[in-house]
Write an enzyme that holds these catalytic residues in place. Structure first.
Site, PDB file in Angstrom:
ATOM      1  N   LYS A 116       0.812  -1.227   0.000  1.00  0.00           N
ATOM      2  CA  LYS A 116       0.000   0.000   0.000  1.00  0.00           C
ATOM      3  C   LYS A 116       0.843   1.274   0.000  1.00  0.00           C
ATOM      4  CE  LYS A 116      -3.245  -2.865  -0.103  1.00  0.00           C
ATOM      5  NZ  LYS A 116      -3.691  -3.279  -1.450  1.00  0.00           N
ATOM      6  N   GLY A 164      -8.293  -3.865   2.520  1.00  0.00           N
ATOM      7  CA  GLY A 164      -9.606  -4.406   2.867  1.00  0.00           C
ATOM      8  C   GLY A 164      -9.924  -4.303   4.343  1.00  0.00           C
ATOM      9  N   GLY A 165      -9.207  -3.434   5.069  1.00  0.00           N
ATOM     10  CA  GLY A 165      -9.588  -3.159   6.454  1.00  0.00           C
ATOM     11  C   GLY A 165      -8.836  -3.952   7.505  1.00  0.00           C
ATOM     12  N   GLU A 200      -2.259   7.906   8.465  1.00  0.00           N
ATOM     13  CA  GLU A 200      -3.018   8.866   7.650  1.00  0.00           C
ATOM     14  C   GLU A 200      -3.948   9.663   8.554  1.00  0.00           C
ATOM     15  OE1 GLU A 200      -5.205   6.461   4.861  1.00  0.00           O
ATOM     16  OE2 GLU A 200      -3.561   6.462   3.412  1.00  0.00           O
ATOM     17  N   PHE A 202      -7.461  10.545   9.627  1.00  0.00           N
ATOM     18  CA  PHE A 202      -8.675   9.714   9.554  1.00  0.00           C
ATOM     19  C   PHE A 202      -9.814  10.537   8.955  1.00  0.00           C
ATOM     20  CE2 PHE A 202     -12.556   7.882  11.645  1.00  0.00           C
ATOM     21  CZ  PHE A 202     -12.542   6.675  10.956  1.00  0.00           C
ATOM     22  N   HIS A 208     -17.535   5.223   0.261  1.00  0.00           N
ATOM     23  CA  HIS A 208     -16.609   4.387  -0.515  1.00  0.00           C
ATOM     24  C   HIS A 208     -17.142   4.361  -1.944  1.00  0.00           C
ATOM     25  CE1 HIS A 208     -14.438   0.288  -1.185  1.00  0.00           C
ATOM     26  NE2 HIS A 208     -14.884   0.736  -2.330  1.00  0.00           N
ATOM     27  N   LYS A 237     -18.786  -5.926   1.838  1.00  0.00           N
ATOM     28  CA  LYS A 237     -19.833  -5.185   1.128  1.00  0.00           C
ATOM     29  C   LYS A 237     -21.113  -6.012   1.100  1.00  0.00           C
ATOM     30  CE  LYS A 237     -16.274  -3.096  -1.732  1.00  0.00           C
ATOM     31  NZ  LYS A 237     -15.502  -3.219  -2.977  1.00  0.00           N
ATOM     32  N   ARG A 292      -8.240  -7.002 -10.050  1.00  0.00           N
ATOM     33  CA  ARG A 292      -9.015  -8.196 -10.388  1.00  0.00           C
ATOM     34  C   ARG A 292     -10.415  -7.786 -10.836  1.00  0.00           C
ATOM     35  NH1 ARG A 292      -9.537  -7.401  -4.759  1.00  0.00           N
ATOM     36  NH2 ARG A 292     -11.721  -7.053  -4.217  1.00  0.00           N
ATOM     37  N   VAL A 295     -16.646  -8.765  -7.292  1.00  0.00           N
ATOM     38  CA  VAL A 295     -17.999  -9.312  -7.112  1.00  0.00           C
ATOM     39  C   VAL A 295     -19.028  -8.383  -7.767  1.00  0.00           C
ATOM     40  CG1 VAL A 295     -19.766  -9.899  -5.401  1.00  0.00           C
ATOM     41  CG2 VAL A 295     -17.367 -10.458  -4.935  1.00  0.00           C
TER      42      VAL A 295
HETATM   43  C1  MV4 Z   1      -9.633   4.959   5.922  1.00  0.00           C
HETATM   44  C2  MV4 Z   1     -10.788   5.459   6.545  1.00  0.00           C
HETATM   45  C3  MV4 Z   1     -10.772   6.765   7.003  1.00  0.00           C
HETATM   46  N1  MV4 Z   1      -9.654   7.498   6.877  1.00  0.00           N
HETATM   47  N2  MV4 Z   1      -8.554   5.744   5.817  1.00  0.00           N
HETATM   48  C4  MV4 Z   1     -11.241   0.501   5.251  1.00  0.00           C
HETATM   49  C5  MV4 Z   1     -10.762  -0.512   4.291  1.00  0.00           C
HETATM   50  C6  MV4 Z   1      -9.462  -0.055   3.771  1.00  0.00           C
HETATM   51  N3  MV4 Z   1      -9.451  -0.134   2.351  1.00  0.00           N
HETATM   52  C7  MV4 Z   1      -9.331   1.356   4.223  1.00  0.00           C
HETATM   53  N4  MV4 Z   1     -10.464   1.654   5.036  1.00  0.00           N
HETATM   54  C8  MV4 Z   1     -10.635   2.889   5.553  1.00  0.00           C
HETATM   55  N5  MV4 Z   1      -9.575   3.711   5.429  1.00  0.00           N
HETATM   56  C9  MV4 Z   1      -8.570   6.972   6.301  1.00  0.00           C
HETATM   57  N6  MV4 Z   1      -7.460   7.720   6.218  1.00  0.00           N
HETATM   58  C10 MV4 Z   1     -11.907   4.636   6.648  1.00  0.00           C
HETATM   59  C11 MV4 Z   1     -11.831   3.333   6.180  1.00  0.00           C
HETATM   60  C12 MV4 Z   1     -13.010   2.553   6.385  1.00  0.00           C
HETATM   61  C13 MV4 Z   1     -13.834   2.154   5.336  1.00  0.00           C
HETATM   62  C14 MV4 Z   1     -13.515   2.437   4.021  1.00  0.00           C
HETATM   63  C15 MV4 Z   1     -14.326   2.033   3.002  1.00  0.00           C
HETATM   64  C16 MV4 Z   1     -15.488   1.339   3.275  1.00  0.00           C
HETATM   65  C17 MV4 Z   1     -15.823   1.022   4.557  1.00  0.00           C
HETATM   66  C18 MV4 Z   1     -14.995   1.417   5.606  1.00  0.00           C
HETATM   67  C19 MV4 Z   1     -15.348   1.096   6.905  1.00  0.00           C
HETATM   68  C20 MV4 Z   1     -14.531   1.482   7.923  1.00  0.00           C
HETATM   69  C21 MV4 Z   1     -13.366   2.195   7.673  1.00  0.00           C
END
Ligand code: MV4
Length: 445
Positions: A116, A164-165, A200, A202, A208, A237, A292, A295
């Site tokens: 990443k 993916g969290g 980062e 927040f 999303h 999702k 990729r 879904v």
């Molecule tokens: C974040 C964020 C808020 N601020 N980064 C979740 C999955 C991963 N791809 C990154 N994610 C997040 N990154 C910053 N700087 C919030 C999330 C996040 C989230 C992102 C997309 C869809 C659902 C989510 C649920 C919780 C947190």
């Protein structure tokens, strides 16, 4: 064009690929574990090879067995689907070394997006907006603390090998920082054998929104508009749609352009997705690239009338893309039907489907591998199908989805159907008024 494609996957995506191959006059090889011997992908493919025991490590993740199956059946290409080996650079490399085309990007492209921090640095150089944060890896608690103070809380710590969290920590105040730093680092090492972490700012209550892209072997890249995937639960999702109710023509143009820049920066070849976080002011930031087919690709297929699997196979075979961008002409919503109990913390509910009636009719697409008498094995993910409702407007698509959900009869296992029925009636959902936090407060009746 390829003569025979081996599908290194199972379930609905294996069927989805077989269907397009048949339309293209390409022969198909299914692979299956002993738990999947009665699966539809095995019956619908031209040939099928058993590759091992139920556990994924012994079957769908076993590269040696997959390569042996490809060689004995004389397949000239492999489609990885999603999950399993779809983003495994080593698998793509082994296919290449055996003269079997991996239907997807090159190993180098997969690697460059798998780490990443590397991905983020590539995006900064390409001029794609990223979330403000540390320059590369964090190397001490002290450095993390001074950066957090400088940016202001809340901040988030993520694993560079994550995605993916997995392995994320949100930090709201200074007193939480040291513990979060240490646990994030330990978790990253345990989960990914790589303890690299970064910080980062927040972004609170984001949406999303992801942009589908396609790039060919000749350097041409286009975008196929967005999908809104904000309706998630614990990073899974549940509902996706296109267009996003939050989208504007101006934002689509800017995000589309950024997505093209992102994919072009790595000379991306194949279909792929650029995930963005979008804040309430419609600022958007690159989050990850998925190298990729996903879904939720069907949502895009329905709104632009475009077979993404066909495009993916053609690109892999060296066919150039048109290069034009596509804008949604319809509205599509997808509900993921999982064999899970929404009244019991979405606990998996494998077992035999005793009674089945699948919905149909105008504006309804069902992509599923289930049938009456099918036994859902406990070894793999619990998604048993997807309903995609398509209409001219969002309101009509929601009404079509409600109607389709009401027709669906699945007996013998618990499913997410009641969850979706209630979501389709929720006032905030109907208004398009939701962020990634929506399901934290959604209460099932
Ligand atoms: C974040 C964020 C808020 N601020 N980064 C979740 C999955 C991963 N791809 C990154 N994610 C997040 N990154 C910053 N700087 C919030 C999330 C996040 C989230 C992102 C997309 C869809 C659902 C989510 C649920 C919780 C947190």
């Amino acid at each position: 064009m390829f003569k025979k494609v081996l599908i290194a996957n199972r379930g609905e995506i294996a069927l989805r690929v077989i269907r397009t191959c048949r339309e293209m006059g390409i022969k198909t090889v299914a692979v299956y574990s002993t738990a999947d011997k009665d699966s539809l992908h095995v019956r619908f493919a031209d040939e099928a090879v058993c590759i091992g025991k139920p556990a994924s490590a012994d079957s769908y993740l076993n590269i040696t067995r997959l390569m042996a199956a490809a060689e004995i059946t004389n397949a000239d290409a492999v489609h990885p689907g999603y999950g399993f080996l779809a983003e495994n650079a080593r698998f793509a490399e082994i296919c290449l070394e055996h003269g079997i085309k991996f239907i997807g990007p090159t190993p180098a492209m997969i690697r460059s997006m798998g780490d990443k921090i590397t991905a983020k640095e590539t995006m900064i150089k390409a001029g794609v907006p990223v979330i403000p944060g540390s320059e590369g890896l964090l190397d001490s608690v002290e450095q993390a603390r001074s950066l957090a103070k400088e940016m202001g809380y809340p901040v988030i710590i993520k694993a560079t090998a994550g995605g993916g969290g997995k392995g994320m920590r949100v930090i709201w105040e200074d007193s939480e920082l040291e513990r979060a730093y240490n646990t994030a680092k330990a978790e990253a090492l345990a989960s990914f054998k790589n303890d690299g972490i970064y910080m980062e700012k927040f972004v609170e209550e984001p949406r999303h929104i992801e942009i589908q892209v396609a790039g060919d072997q000749y350097g041409k890249v286009c975008h196929l508009s967005e999908r809104d995937c904000s309706i998630q639960r614990r990073h899974q999702k549940l509902v996706e749609e296109s267009p996003s109710p939050f989208m504007t023509p101006d934002l689509r143009e800017k995000m589309g352009e950024a997505a093209i820049k992102a994919a072009s920066a790595i000379n991306y070849e194949s279909v792929g997705t650029i995930e963005f976080l979008v804040d309430k002011h419609r600022n958007f930031y690159f989050m990850e690239m998925n190298t990729r087919i996903q879904v939720e690709h069907c949502v895009t297929e329905e709104v632009i009338n475009y077979d993404l699997i066909k495009e993916q196979i053609k690109i892999a075979a060296g066919v150039p893309i048109s290069g034009r961008n596509y804008i949604p002409e319809m509205h599509a919503i997808e509900c993921r039907i999982n064999a899970e109990d929404p009244y019991n913390d979405f606990r998996p509910s494998p077992g035999k489907i005793t009674v089945l009636h699948q919905p149909g009719g105008h504006g309804v697409r069902v992509d599923s591998h289930i049938y009456a008498g099918y036994v859902i094995p406990p070894f793999y993910d619990s998604m048993i199908g997807k309903i995609i409702a398509v209409a001219r407007t969002r309101e009509e698509a929601i009404d079509t989805m409600s109607r389709a959900l009401s027709e669906y009869v699945i007996e013998g296992v618990k499913t997410t159907i009641p969850f979706h029925q209630q979501l389709m009636r929720n006032e905030d959902f109907r208004k398009g008024n939701f962020t990634t936090k929506f399901l934290e407060t959604f209460v099932l009746q």
